[in-house]
Design a protein around this motif. Structure first.
Motif, PDB file in Angstrom:
ATOM      1  N   PRO A 159       0.830  -1.204   0.000  1.00  0.00           N
ATOM      2  CA  PRO A 159       0.000   0.000   0.000  1.00  0.00           C
ATOM      3  C   PRO A 159       0.863   1.252   0.000  1.00  0.00           C
ATOM      4  O   PRO A 159       2.081   1.186   0.218  1.00  0.00           O
ATOM      5  CB  PRO A 159      -0.779  -0.127   1.316  1.00  0.00           C
ATOM      6  CG  PRO A 159       0.178  -0.838   2.229  1.00  0.00           C
ATOM      7  CD  PRO A 159       0.949  -1.793   1.348  1.00  0.00           C
ATOM      8  N   THR A 160       0.243   2.399  -0.226  1.00  0.00           N
ATOM      9  CA  THR A 160       0.969   3.672  -0.173  1.00  0.00           C
ATOM     10  C   THR A 160       1.588   3.882   1.205  1.00  0.00           C
ATOM     11  O   THR A 160       2.605   4.564   1.337  1.00  0.00           O
ATOM     12  CB  THR A 160       0.010   4.831  -0.512  1.00  0.00           C
ATOM     13  OG1 THR A 160      -0.619   4.556  -1.767  1.00  0.00           O
ATOM     14  CG2 THR A 160       0.739   6.152  -0.613  1.00  0.00           C
ATOM     15  N   GLU A 161       0.997   3.279   2.235  1.00  0.00           N
ATOM     16  CA  GLU A 161       1.483   3.441   3.601  1.00  0.00           C
ATOM     17  C   GLU A 161       2.734   2.633   3.891  1.00  0.00           C
ATOM     18  O   GLU A 161       3.139   2.474   5.052  1.00  0.00           O
ATOM     19  CB  GLU A 161       0.379   3.068   4.600  1.00  0.00           C
ATOM     20  CG  GLU A 161      -0.745   4.060   4.704  1.00  0.00           C
ATOM     21  CD  GLU A 161      -1.807   3.927   3.626  1.00  0.00           C
ATOM     22  OE1 GLU A 161      -2.815   4.641   3.674  1.00  0.00           O
ATOM     23  OE2 GLU A 161      -1.624   3.096   2.708  1.00  0.00           O
ATOM     24  N   ALA A 162       3.357   2.119   2.874  1.00  0.00           N
ATOM     25  CA  ALA A 162       4.663   1.460   2.973  1.00  0.00           C
ATOM     26  C   ALA A 162       5.505   1.949   1.807  1.00  0.00           C
ATOM     27  O   ALA A 162       4.986   2.555   0.866  1.00  0.00           O
ATOM     28  CB  ALA A 162       4.526  -0.061   2.938  1.00  0.00           C
ATOM     29  N   ALA A 163       6.796   1.687   1.871  1.00  0.00           N
ATOM     30  CA  ALA A 163       7.707   2.176   0.832  1.00  0.00           C
ATOM     31  C   ALA A 163       7.551   1.336  -0.439  1.00  0.00           C
ATOM     32  O   ALA A 163       8.345   0.440  -0.718  1.00  0.00           O
ATOM     33  CB  ALA A 163       9.142   2.161   1.324  1.00  0.00           C
ATOM     34  N   VAL A 164       6.509   1.625  -1.170  1.00  0.00           N
ATOM     35  CA  VAL A 164       6.160   1.053  -2.474  1.00  0.00           C
ATOM     36  C   VAL A 164       5.717  -0.411  -2.356  1.00  0.00           C
ATOM     37  O   VAL A 164       4.559  -0.729  -2.625  1.00  0.00           O
ATOM     38  CB  VAL A 164       7.293   1.202  -3.507  1.00  0.00           C
ATOM     39  CG1 VAL A 164       6.782   0.848  -4.907  1.00  0.00           C
ATOM     40  CG2 VAL A 164       7.847   2.626  -3.513  1.00  0.00           C
ATOM     41  N   ASP A 165       6.620  -1.338  -1.986  1.00  0.00           N
ATOM     42  CA  ASP A 165       6.263  -2.759  -1.930  1.00  0.00           C
ATOM     43  C   ASP A 165       6.719  -3.368  -0.604  1.00  0.00           C
ATOM     44  O   ASP A 165       7.760  -2.986  -0.069  1.00  0.00           O
ATOM     45  CB  ASP A 165       6.930  -3.562  -3.054  1.00  0.00           C
ATOM     46  CG  ASP A 165       6.941  -2.831  -4.386  1.00  0.00           C
ATOM     47  OD1 ASP A 165       5.860  -2.423  -4.818  1.00  0.00           O
ATOM     48  OD2 ASP A 165       8.032  -2.681  -4.963  1.00  0.00           O
ATOM     49  N   VAL A 166       5.959  -4.343  -0.124  1.00  0.00           N
ATOM     50  CA  VAL A 166       6.371  -5.072   1.084  1.00  0.00           C
ATOM     51  C   VAL A 166       6.527  -6.560   0.838  1.00  0.00           C
ATOM     52  O   VAL A 166       7.053  -7.289   1.677  1.00  0.00           O
ATOM     53  CB  VAL A 166       5.380  -4.848   2.236  1.00  0.00           C
ATOM     54  CG1 VAL A 166       5.367  -3.399   2.678  1.00  0.00           C
ATOM     55  CG2 VAL A 166       3.976  -5.312   1.852  1.00  0.00           C
ATOM     56  N   SER A 167       6.046  -7.037  -0.299  1.00  0.00           N
ATOM     57  CA  SER A 167       6.218  -8.454  -0.642  1.00  0.00           C
ATOM     58  C   SER A 167       6.362  -8.583  -2.143  1.00  0.00           C
ATOM     59  O   SER A 167       5.955  -7.687  -2.901  1.00  0.00           O
ATOM     60  CB  SER A 167       5.036  -9.307  -0.145  1.00  0.00           C
ATOM     61  OG  SER A 167       3.860  -9.000  -0.882  1.00  0.00           O
ATOM     62  N   SER A 168       6.949  -9.702  -2.587  1.00  0.00           N
ATOM     63  CA  SER A 168       7.160  -9.885  -4.021  1.00  0.00           C
ATOM     64  C   SER A 168       7.365 -11.357  -4.338  1.00  0.00           C
ATOM     65  O   SER A 168       7.652 -12.175  -3.450  1.00  0.00           O
ATOM     66  CB  SER A 168       8.382  -9.077  -4.495  1.00  0.00           C
ATOM     67  OG  SER A 168       9.557  -9.551  -3.865  1.00  0.00           O
ATOM     68  N   MET A 169       7.202 -11.681  -5.613  1.00  0.00           N
ATOM     69  CA  MET A 169       7.456 -13.039  -6.085  1.00  0.00           C
ATOM     70  C   MET A 169       7.609 -13.018  -7.605  1.00  0.00           C
ATOM     71  O   MET A 169       6.945 -12.239  -8.303  1.00  0.00           O
ATOM     72  CB  MET A 169       6.315 -13.986  -5.712  1.00  0.00           C
ATOM     73  CG  MET A 169       4.964 -13.586  -6.276  1.00  0.00           C
ATOM     74  SD  MET A 169       3.690 -14.860  -6.140  1.00  0.00           S
ATOM     75  CE  MET A 169       4.161 -15.946  -7.488  1.00  0.00           C
ATOM     76  N   PHE A 170       8.507 -13.841  -8.123  1.00  0.00           N
ATOM     77  CA  PHE A 170       8.581 -14.044  -9.567  1.00  0.00           C
ATOM     78  C   PHE A 170       7.510 -15.046  -9.975  1.00  0.00           C
ATOM     79  O   PHE A 170       7.358 -16.102  -9.346  1.00  0.00           O
ATOM     80  CB  PHE A 170       9.971 -14.547  -9.973  1.00  0.00           C
ATOM     81  CG  PHE A 170      11.008 -13.468 -10.038  1.00  0.00           C
ATOM     82  CD1 PHE A 170      11.020 -12.557 -11.079  1.00  0.00           C
ATOM     83  CD2 PHE A 170      11.968 -13.349  -9.044  1.00  0.00           C
ATOM     84  CE1 PHE A 170      11.969 -11.553 -11.143  1.00  0.00           C
ATOM     85  CE2 PHE A 170      12.921 -12.355  -9.090  1.00  0.00           C
ATOM     86  CZ  PHE A 170      12.929 -11.444 -10.138  1.00  0.00           C
TER      87      PHE A 170
END
Length: 623
Positions: free
Chosen positions: A336-347
């Motif tokens: 969310p905007t309330e975090a620095a762009v991303d907090v989780s990810s995956m290929f």
């Protein structure tokens, strides 16, 4: 905390997990990783010193090396410092997508102030609302947009002759703490972004240097950028992805290629630009990626190595379609905007399993919690509200201590730290991946932008012809989301959809303007006398039927395009029918405008489609 936020309050909770589940979740959240304690300007300055002659940014014929970019940003930073910029201030940027935008963002953080990017596509009333709330000390803009900036702040018009002379005379050296009059640290605010608010007005989110630099370093570990990489900067300024698009390539020594201001709306232009400029990395929201993949030239974008996708849920079928068209790797990100762009990810795998949307694992120095309504951790496989913790979490809402205290709460599992309650439904999978199941409130995502339905309803209710209103997102055609407003007229009034749409477009961003307005005698209620959203009817075609078929080449072209993009028979479309009342939305309107350009060479703006959405009115525009 920061110089521009009020303190926050917190809440507590306890765990409710088996020892085995707790061990699993603690392992998945063991994301600690050393990251250099540096600010954004320090990282970019180090990059410029390491390879001064390497290309840094270009827009058409304007090209800057790293040394030239750093020098231009230094000169502008000194102009801002001379104008009073200090650590803890906010400097707004009302700038079109351009080299000046990149220079401006870097210059502002060099002063120690936080930069506030304002989307120039917003209506003037919206821009004014944001500036009034943020109260920046200075605003960067250009002469063509200066009339849209209504603020008590000092206006710095970059293409004004006096400003040009001041920039030419400024010191090109890197500003230091002595110039800023106070040390710039990773705990200081780096940027402020505004997002839709449930109270009827947008709210500003403040993010510190340590949060965004953590994400950029992790991003660089996932997709290492370097010499020869070119990232397409195409995201609108109001979306937090722009922060990553600007600073990630600059700390990595890659090159930014800036897209035309409205280029992100045109899939044909994007495909042409990606191929012509040998773009290796770019970002799409899932709805935009779907439109891009429909473009026949997309398959020719063979230079792409990686595509980052976020802002909305990324379904498995879209992942599979991507793999069938492009050979690039697809990175799905969540935050969310309330975090620095991303907090989780995956290929994403080339052949993803159907089922719930996966948003991956937490990034470095970040923790994800799935909690019940008593803020107790839930075991894998159990749905709950997703909370975020760790360095990625934003500082809070600008000047909104009560709202900050409500959403940014004490982390009961790590004493002394905070967590952010997202309002998203999620659950852990047994393999440590997080599954996303949507919202628990009325907040939605349209083209990656957060939309609070309450804010749109407030705007509709301010119209004098409207007595009652409800706004919902409908998906009558799978994958085609659109905003629909339901109206009960005020006593003696007759609301006119096109006039309402035009007035709302002066106040709200285009993605927040309802595509259809349905007039009702009364809003349906449940037995408990609450709004029954499930009973709101599907919008129909235009109420006024004239029986007039298309009679000109322009009208025939438009009827064909309406039918094609709305999946309707051509015989059922009359020239008085509105594209939006027939089921269109702003994303589909963008595709129609792109097809008009390809067929006729005529470029229309999306605002024209909102003002003249019927076949005959658009045909008159073409004529």
């Amino acid at each position: 905390m920061t110089d521009i936020l009020d303190p926050v309050a917190g809440a507590v909770g306890t765990e409710l997990l088996s020892a085995a589940d707790l061990t699993l979740i603690e392992g998945w959240n063991a994301t600690g990783h050393p990251v250099p304690t540096a600010t954004l300007p320090e990282l970019v300055q180090a990059s410029a010193a390491a390879h001064p002659d390497r290309p840094a940014v270009r827009y058409h014929d304007v090209r800057l090396s790293y040394a030239e970019l750093n020098e231009r940003a230094n000169r502008l930073a000194r102009v801002l410092l001379r104008g009073g910029a200090r650590r803890g201030d906010i400097v707004a940027m009302v700038l079109p997508r351009s080299v000046d935008y990149i220079v401006g963002a870097l210059a502002v953080v060099k002063t120690g102030a936080a930069y506030l990017p304002v989307d120039t596509g917003y209506p003037v009333d919206r821009i004014t609302q944001v500036l009034d709330d943020a109260r920046p000390t200075q605003v960067l803009t250009v002469a063509a947009l200066a009339d849209s900036v209504h603020s008590a702040a000092r206006l710095v018009v970059l293409d004004d002759e006096a400003t040009r002379q001041e920039l030419a005379a400024a010191d090109p050296g890197d500003p230091g703490d002595a110039d800023r009059l106070a040390p710039l640290t990773p705990d200081n605010p780096a940027y402020v972004l505004y997002t839709s608010g449930s109270t009827g007005r947008p709210k500003g989110v403040v993010v510190a240097h340590r949060s965004i630099t953590n994400r950029l370093h992790h991003m660089q570990s996932e997709i290492p950028l370097g010499a020869g990489d070119r990232l397409l900067q195409k995201t609108p300024a109001g979306f937090d992805v722009t922060v990553r698009e600007v600073f990630w390539p600059l700390i990595a020594g890659a090159e930014i290629v800036v897209a035309d201001p409205d280029g992100h709306r045109d899939p044909a232009y994007l495909a042409e630009t990606i191929s012509a400029e040998s773009i290796t990395v770019c970002h799409f929201v899932p709805s935009g990626l779907k439109v891009f993949l429909q473009e026949p030239e997309a398959a020719g974008c063979t230079s792409l190595r990686h595509v980052v996708c976020g802002g909305e849920a990324l379904p498995a079928e879209l992942q599979a379609w991507f793999a069938s068209v492009l050979k690039a790797r697809l990175l799905n990100v969540y935050g969310p905007t309330e975090a620095a762009v991303d907090v989780s990810s995956m290929f994403c795998p080339p052949k993803p399993d159907p089922g719930p949307v996966l948003i991956g694992r937490p990034v470095w120095n970040t923790r994800l919690y799935v909690l019940d309504d008593q803020r107790r951790q839930l075991p894998p496989g159990v749905l709950g509200e997703l909370f975020l913790a760790g360095v990625q979490v934003a500082e809070g809402y600008l000047g909104r201590p009560e709202l900050t205290a409500e959403r940014f709460v004490e982390d009961p599992f790590v004493p002394g730290e905070r967590m952010y309650r997202t309002g998203d439904l999620a659950r852990w999978r047994a393999d440590g991946m997080m599954e996303f199941f949507g919202r628990i409130d009325h907040q939605v995502k349209i083209r990656g932008f957060r939309v609070e339905l309450d804010e749109i309803e407030s705007a509709v209710l301010r119209e004098p012809e409207v007595g009652q209103a409800a706004v919902i997102v409908r998906e009558d055609i799978p994958g085609d989301q659109r905003l629909v407003a339901y109206l009960v007229p005020a006593a003696g009034a007759v609301p006119h959809p096109e006039r309402l749409r035009e007035r709302l477009a002066r106040e709200l961003p285009d993605y927040m303007v309802p595509s259809a307005f349905v007039q009702l005698a009364e809003l349906p209620l449940t037995p408990n006398e609450k709004l029954d959203r499930t009973a709101l009817p599907r919008p129909g075609a235009a109420a006024e039927r004239t029986g007039r078929a298309p009679s000109s080449l322009a009208e025939l072209l438009l009827v064909g395009l309406f039918a094609r993009f709305l999946d309707l028979p051509e015989q059922g479309i009359e020239v008085t029918d509105s594209f939006f009342d027939l089921g269109g939305n702003s994303l589909l309107a963008t595709q129609v405008i792109g097809e008009i350009r390809r067929s006729t060479g005529i470029r229309l703006r999306l605002t024209q489609a909102f003002r003249t959405p019927t076949v005959e009115a658009l045909a008159a525009q073409l004529a």
